[in-house]
Design a protein around this motif. Structure first.
Motif, PDB file in Angstrom:
ATOM      1  N   ASP A  42      15.038   4.604   8.696  1.00  0.00           N
ATOM      2  CA  ASP A  42      15.325   5.807   7.917  1.00  0.00           C
ATOM      3  C   ASP A  42      14.130   6.117   7.007  1.00  0.00           C
ATOM      4  O   ASP A  42      13.748   5.300   6.167  1.00  0.00           O
ATOM      5  N   GLY A  43      13.551   7.310   7.186  1.00  0.00           N
ATOM      6  CA  GLY A  43      12.388   7.686   6.383  1.00  0.00           C
ATOM      7  C   GLY A  43      12.685   7.754   4.903  1.00  0.00           C
ATOM      8  O   GLY A  43      11.828   7.444   4.070  1.00  0.00           O
ATOM      9  N   GLY A  44      13.904   8.162   4.540  1.00  0.00           N
ATOM     10  CA  GLY A  44      14.285   8.212   3.129  1.00  0.00           C
ATOM     11  C   GLY A  44      14.324   6.841   2.504  1.00  0.00           C
ATOM     12  O   GLY A  44      13.882   6.656   1.358  1.00  0.00           O
ATOM     13  N   ASN A  45      14.837   5.861   3.250  1.00  0.00           N
ATOM     14  CA  ASN A  45      14.843   4.485   2.752  1.00  0.00           C
ATOM     15  C   ASN A  45      13.431   3.980   2.538  1.00  0.00           C
ATOM     16  O   ASN A  45      13.121   3.339   1.529  1.00  0.00           O
ATOM     17  N   ARG A  46      12.555   4.275   3.491  1.00  0.00           N
ATOM     18  CA  ARG A  46      11.164   3.811   3.373  1.00  0.00           C
ATOM     19  C   ARG A  46      10.482   4.432   2.153  1.00  0.00           C
ATOM     20  O   ARG A  46       9.780   3.740   1.401  1.00  0.00           O
ATOM     21  N   ALA A  47      10.702   5.717   1.945  1.00  0.00           N
ATOM     22  CA  ALA A  47      10.082   6.380   0.794  1.00  0.00           C
ATOM     23  C   ALA A  47      10.564   5.761  -0.518  1.00  0.00           C
ATOM     24  O   ALA A  47       9.768   5.550  -1.451  1.00  0.00           O
ATOM     25  N   LYS A  48      11.850   5.447  -0.579  1.00  0.00           N
ATOM     26  CA  LYS A  48      12.407   4.843  -1.800  1.00  0.00           C
ATOM     27  C   LYS A  48      11.841   3.446  -2.029  1.00  0.00           C
ATOM     28  O   LYS A  48      11.508   3.085  -3.167  1.00  0.00           O
TER      29      LYS A  48
END
Length: 204
Positions: A42-48
């Motif tokens: 998940d790209g959102g998880n990685r960004a966080k």
């Protein structure tokens, strides 16, 4: 006084926000490889995780700043304060870098159409968790004790509350004791900000 208070406030903000960003990753310690693969997909998880890791690295640097400013208030205790804080800060930085490596690598791979991490996505994040909860929090506990025992530096009530905080940091396998540590540093910073001069703390 004011410099130490400002440095402490900066550390509290960076450290707390870093923990919030890394919360899911820290909570996945000892989970299976598949759990980490799904998480980092998940790209959102990685960004966080990247943001939280970066803030944790900055928090480590600011902790050294805070320790130096705090030690300057009591010149006779400079070495223990700085050494314990530096050990803790170094592990915070290592934890941040370890936690950042996998999500950052996968994100760059997505941008360049390269092949990202396959197996082994769990190793570095879990090492980051150990570096933070053990490597950083054990010397942080020693730092709290040194500060609490420094004569005329803190009010008695704040010095006394440092002991249970330090005890909890020795078993900081969850985020809660680390947040309590952040709250204690915030209380120290507020106390220092309200002091007009070293004389107000009873120093000669």
């Amino acid at each position: 006084m004011k410099s130490a208070a400002r440095a402490g406030a900066v550390f509290v903000v960076l450290f707390t926000c870093g923990l919030v960003g890394l919360g899911d990753l820290l909570g996945s310690f000892a989970d299976s490889d598949h759990t980490f693969v799904d998480h980092f997909a998940d790209g959102g998880n990685r960004a966080k995780e990247i943001a939280g890791s970066y803030l944790l690295v900055l928090a480590g640097a600011s902790f050294v700043w805070f320790a130096n400013a705090l030690a300057a208030v009591k010149n006779d205790r400079r070495t223990p304060i700085i050494v314990t804080a530096s050990l803790s800060a170094g592990s915070m930085i290592v934890a941040g870098l370890a936690s950042m490596t996998v999500p950052l690598s996968i994100s760059f791979a997505d941008l360049s159409d390269d092949t990202p991490f396959g197996e082994g996505q769990a190793v570095l994040p879990q090492f980051g968790s150990v570096a933070l909860t053990i490597g950083a929090m054990l010397p942080a506990a020693a730092f709290v004790i040194v500060v609490a025992r420094t004569p005329s530096l803190l009010p008695r009530w704040l010095s006394l509350t440092g002991y249970p905080v330090a005890a909890l940091l020795l078993v900081a396998i969850t985020v809660a004791p680390m947040l309590l540590f952040s709250i204690w540093i915030a209380a120290v910073s507020v106390t220092l900000w309200r002091q007009r001069s070293p004389i107000a703390l009873g120093q000669p």
